[in-house]
Scaffold this active site. Structure first.
Site, PDB file in Angstrom:
ATOM      1  N   ASP A  68      11.985   9.093 -10.104  1.00 52.75           N
ATOM      2  CA  ASP A  68      10.560   9.000  -9.785  1.00 52.75           C
ATOM      3  C   ASP A  68       9.896   7.829 -10.507  1.00 52.75           C
ATOM      4  O   ASP A  68       9.118   7.075  -9.921  1.00 52.75           O
ATOM      5  CB  ASP A  68       9.846  10.308 -10.142  1.00 52.75           C
ATOM      6  N   THR A  97      20.776  13.757  -7.262  1.00 52.49           N
ATOM      7  CA  THR A  97      21.882  12.881  -7.671  1.00 52.49           C
ATOM      8  C   THR A  97      21.500  12.058  -8.900  1.00 52.49           C
ATOM      9  O   THR A  97      22.376  11.578  -9.609  1.00 52.49           O
ATOM     10  CB  THR A  97      22.254  11.909  -6.534  1.00 52.49           C
ATOM     11  N   SER A 129       5.536  12.930  -6.648  1.00 54.48           N
ATOM     12  CA  SER A 129       5.575  12.250  -7.956  1.00 54.48           C
ATOM     13  C   SER A 129       4.234  11.748  -8.450  1.00 54.48           C
ATOM     14  O   SER A 129       4.117  10.608  -8.912  1.00 54.48           O
ATOM     15  CB  SER A 129       6.591  11.098  -7.943  1.00 54.48           C
ATOM     16  N   SER A 130       3.225  12.615  -8.395  1.00 54.45           N
ATOM     17  CA  SER A 130       1.935  12.211  -8.962  1.00 54.45           C
ATOM     18  C   SER A 130       2.066  12.008 -10.476  1.00 54.45           C
ATOM     19  O   SER A 130       1.377  11.159 -11.041  1.00 54.45           O
ATOM     20  CB  SER A 130       0.862  13.251  -8.645  1.00 54.45           C
ATOM     21  N   ALA A 189       2.968  18.375  -4.991  1.00 53.35           N
ATOM     22  CA  ALA A 189       3.563  18.412  -3.652  1.00 53.35           C
ATOM     23  C   ALA A 189       4.953  17.791  -3.625  1.00 53.35           C
ATOM     24  O   ALA A 189       5.608  17.759  -2.595  1.00 53.35           O
ATOM     25  CB  ALA A 189       2.663  17.682  -2.663  1.00 53.35           C
TER      26      ALA A 189
END
Ligand code: GLA
Length: 381
Positions: free
Chosen positions: A171, A36, A125-126, A122
């Site tokens: 993020d 979104t 949001s690294s 994964a």
């Protein structure tokens, strides 16, 4: 020793002096509101207790020197005439320098050591965590006092225009502005935020399927395109402006795929706002139902789930400790999120879901319960 202490120690060994600052950028999990953000809509993520830290001090030669303990690499680059290079992780730091300078900020150089405990790739949001830690690092040495939304926009600019990944703002915004003990309702059009508490007696579990799928980026870009096509059909600048009545009245003539993509976005925006109400009323059951509905919409209408995600979500939903579960992040692999009852046997939840998932998928998942943490921070050491 904690990870930040190890990073500080590694800095001291490398440079023979203590660092001046410790910057921290947290990872995130999105509770609800998926796909979104780039439709100017609503999201409800949580900054989690996994992060990327950089211990650093200023340098006078306008260079950045940075060591990644996780990668076992050191890289140096000048602030002037930035050029893309390797390794890939460095490009996030360089991209932030580029974004800040192109917005007119005057930057100083620094040297630092970094490491993190967010699993890479994964869907936690690294990369946004690294961007927010880097923005904090540059702001500290350059004596800049930046609003949270500006920090998020700088990170997104680095990601979109330097690294070349066309993500939305969620993020970076949650990594910049998360609030302890709360999820953050973000209006991705105005970047207004509102901290919303989790219902009493609940916790958020992250379920990593341990699958990482390539081609996420092309599928992601395709979804963005489809949403833009739908928005043009409705005559609006973004699907955020389409409510259910408008969708019902004007959506029928859309091509089937575009119709379903738009239906996901319209209903998902509605679910985020309903989730806010459920949370404010402390109604865990209602919130759980919204998570389940979100998963079905992402699976059937937006088509960004995967067999591994569907499996772990179903296993989680079937456990009595679980109020609801769904895939989280871009999709196609990575993590699911579940709302669980902390009065129930949460260890049994982790055990049962892990064992059953392993048996069905021949993959070992990683399941952990996370705490909602504040957004990126800077400590003066
Ligand atoms: C990725 C992107 C975000 C968002 C999600 C889907 O995480 O980085 O901007 O679009 O996918 O909700």
């Amino acid at each position: 020793m904690t990870l930040p202490d190890q990073i500080i120690q590694a800095f001291t060994e490398r440079y023979g002096a203590s660092p001046t600052f410790l910057a921290r950028g947290p990872g995130r999990v999105n509770l609800i509101g998926e796909h979104t953000d780039y439709n100017d809509g609503f999201v409800m993520p949580i900054a989690i207790d996994r992060a990327l830290w950089i211990a650093l001090r200023v340098r006078d030669d306008e260079q950045i020197a940075i060591t990644s303990l996780d990668m076992g690499e050191t890289a140096v680059f000048p602030l002037a005439n930035l050029q893309p290079s390797q390794p890939a992780w460095l490009e996030y730091v360089k991209g932030v320098a580029w974004a800040m300078q192109s917005r007119g900020y005057s930057l100083r150089g620094w040297e630092g050591v970094m490491a993190g405990d967010i699993p890479i790739g994964a869907g936690l949001s690294s990369s946004a965590a690294l961007e927010m830690a880097a923005v904090r690092a540059f702001a500290a040495v350059s004596r800049l006092d930046l609003p949270l939304a500006e920090m998020a926009r700088l990170g997104q600019k680095a990601e979109n225009e330097w690294v070349g990944v066309h993500t939305g703002i969620m993020d970076q915004m949650i990594s910049a502005a998360g609030e302890k003990g709360h999820a953050l309702l973000i209006d991705c059009r105005t970047l207004e935020t509102e901290a919303v508490p989790l219902p009493q007696g609940t916790a958020v579990a992250v379920l990593d399927t341990n699958t990482r799928r390539g081609l996420v980026e092309s599928a992601y870009n395709e979804r963005r395109q489809q949403c833009e096509t739908a928005a043009a059909h409705f005559g609006v600048s973004a699907l955020r402006d389409v409510d259910w009545e408008m969708f019902r009245a004007l959506g029928e003539t859309l091509d089937d795929i575009i119709y379903r993509r738009a239906r996901h976005v319209v209903t998902e925006n509605g679910r985020v706002l309903q989730a806010k109400t459920a949370m404010q009323q402390g109604n865990a059951a209602a919130l759980g139902q919204l998570l389940n509905a979100s998963h079905h919409s992402l699976r059937d209408d937006f088509e960004v789930s995967s067999p591994a995600l569907d499996t772990i979500v179903k296993l989680a939903q079937n456990h009595t400790a679980c109020y609801g579960a769904r895939m989280t992040g871009a999709g196609f692999g990575g993590c699911a999120v579940a709302l669980i009852n902390t009065d129930a046997d949460t260890r049994d939840f982790v055990r049962q879901v892990s064992t059953a998932y392993q048996a069905q998928m021949q993959l070992t998942p990683a399941i952990f319960i996370c705490r909602a943490m504040p957004g990126a921070s800077l400590s003066i050491l």
